[in-house]
Write an enzyme that holds these catalytic residues in place. Sequence first.
Site, PDB file in Angstrom:
ATOM      1  N   GLY A 134       0.851  -0.975   0.097  1.00  0.00           N
ATOM      2  CA  GLY A 134      -0.061   0.052  -0.071  1.00  0.00           C
ATOM      3  C   GLY A 134       0.636   1.261  -0.124  1.00  0.00           C
ATOM      4  N   VAL A 213      11.446   4.039   5.287  1.00  0.00           N
ATOM      5  CA  VAL A 213       9.947   4.209   6.262  1.00  0.00           C
ATOM      6  C   VAL A 213       9.463   2.758   6.495  1.00  0.00           C
ATOM      7  CG1 VAL A 213       9.754   6.510   5.266  1.00  0.00           C
ATOM      8  CG2 VAL A 213       8.699   4.528   4.149  1.00  0.00           C
ATOM      9  N   ARG A 215      11.084  -0.879   7.797  1.00  0.00           N
ATOM     10  CA  ARG A 215      11.763  -1.735   8.961  1.00  0.00           C
ATOM     11  C   ARG A 215      12.917  -1.303   8.906  1.00  0.00           C
ATOM     12  NH1 ARG A 215       7.434  -1.387  10.808  1.00  0.00           N
ATOM     13  NH2 ARG A 215       6.278  -3.026  11.909  1.00  0.00           N
ATOM     14  N   GLU A 244      16.623   0.080  17.064  1.00  0.00           N
ATOM     15  CA  GLU A 244      15.531   1.080  17.319  1.00  0.00           C
ATOM     16  C   GLU A 244      14.924   0.885  18.903  1.00  0.00           C
ATOM     17  OE1 GLU A 244      11.302   1.711  15.324  1.00  0.00           O
ATOM     18  OE2 GLU A 244      12.754   1.852  14.027  1.00  0.00           O
ATOM     19  N   HIS A 263      10.670   7.146  13.997  1.00  0.00           N
ATOM     20  CA  HIS A 263       9.223   6.122  13.551  1.00  0.00           C
ATOM     21  C   HIS A 263       7.945   7.125  13.827  1.00  0.00           C
ATOM     22  CE1 HIS A 263       8.791   1.695  13.280  1.00  0.00           C
ATOM     23  NE2 HIS A 263       7.790   2.384  12.639  1.00  0.00           N
TER      24      HIS A 263
END
Length: 302
Positions: A134, A213, A215, A244, A263
Amino acid sequence: MLPDADPAFVAAASVAGGRVEPLSGSTRGLVWTSSADADRLEAILAEHPAISWVQLPWAGVDAFADLFERHRGDGRAWTSAKGAYAQPVAEHALALALAVLREFPRRVRASGWEADERGRTLYGGDVVIVGAGGIAVELLRLLEPFRVRTTVVRRADAAVPGATRTVTTDRLADVLGTAEVVFVVAALTRETRGLIGAAELAAMPAGAVLVNVARGGLVDGDALVAALDSGRLGGAGLDVTDPEPLPAGHPLWTAPNCLVTPHVADTDAMTVPLFARRIAANVAAFVDGGTLDGRVDLDAGY
């Protein structure tokens, strides 16, 4: 609805024809609102075998990979939020690309007037998008006014509408050779971890920009730092990192022309109404025996 039943989510399920009640022997569907706690989720499923549908809260489901392995073939339907947050994430990806192309990371750190001719335009450029979900679809729409040439790299051998061309993952190194901007928007699986490593970064032309954007684990962090430090990579825009959260003092914080956001491509203000919409759609489908949106392929891992 566990662990937390946001009022917006409860209202969405109720309007769609569902009843949100405490867990019991009559529970048939479970909306899981945590991005983790896979062990607790597995315990709940073991205690309530009548649950036949589980809705997960995010597009990325890598945190549940081991659980999927153990529940493959048990007959349950699993859905994620894939596609639900595509618009804000694609918007953020474009913002990062434009900022890095225009040297914003360096300019916002400046303490004096630095008049130079550095900075590039996105118009008419060659863009590679790694992933075909998407976010990729929304990104292709956002890129249309820039008249770029777009190559989508995906696992399946099938064209993506709106892309100039679509190639399979085995041709990634080939198409990176002309890329001015590379967007990473793929799912993180065992097969895609480290997909962008030293060899792939070296295949990109000097001055190219990388935007991730999806992982952090899709990109080899050490190789990225080395490519930025060498000056060959033109810059990076990262909303996700590995590790992260990115610890203070990590070289990516000060790497040349690197912009890191924590994030936040899809904040709660954006995701709550979008996830409520996904819940409503899937509750209605579940109640009526329709097609669930965002069905997870347990074999593929996303």
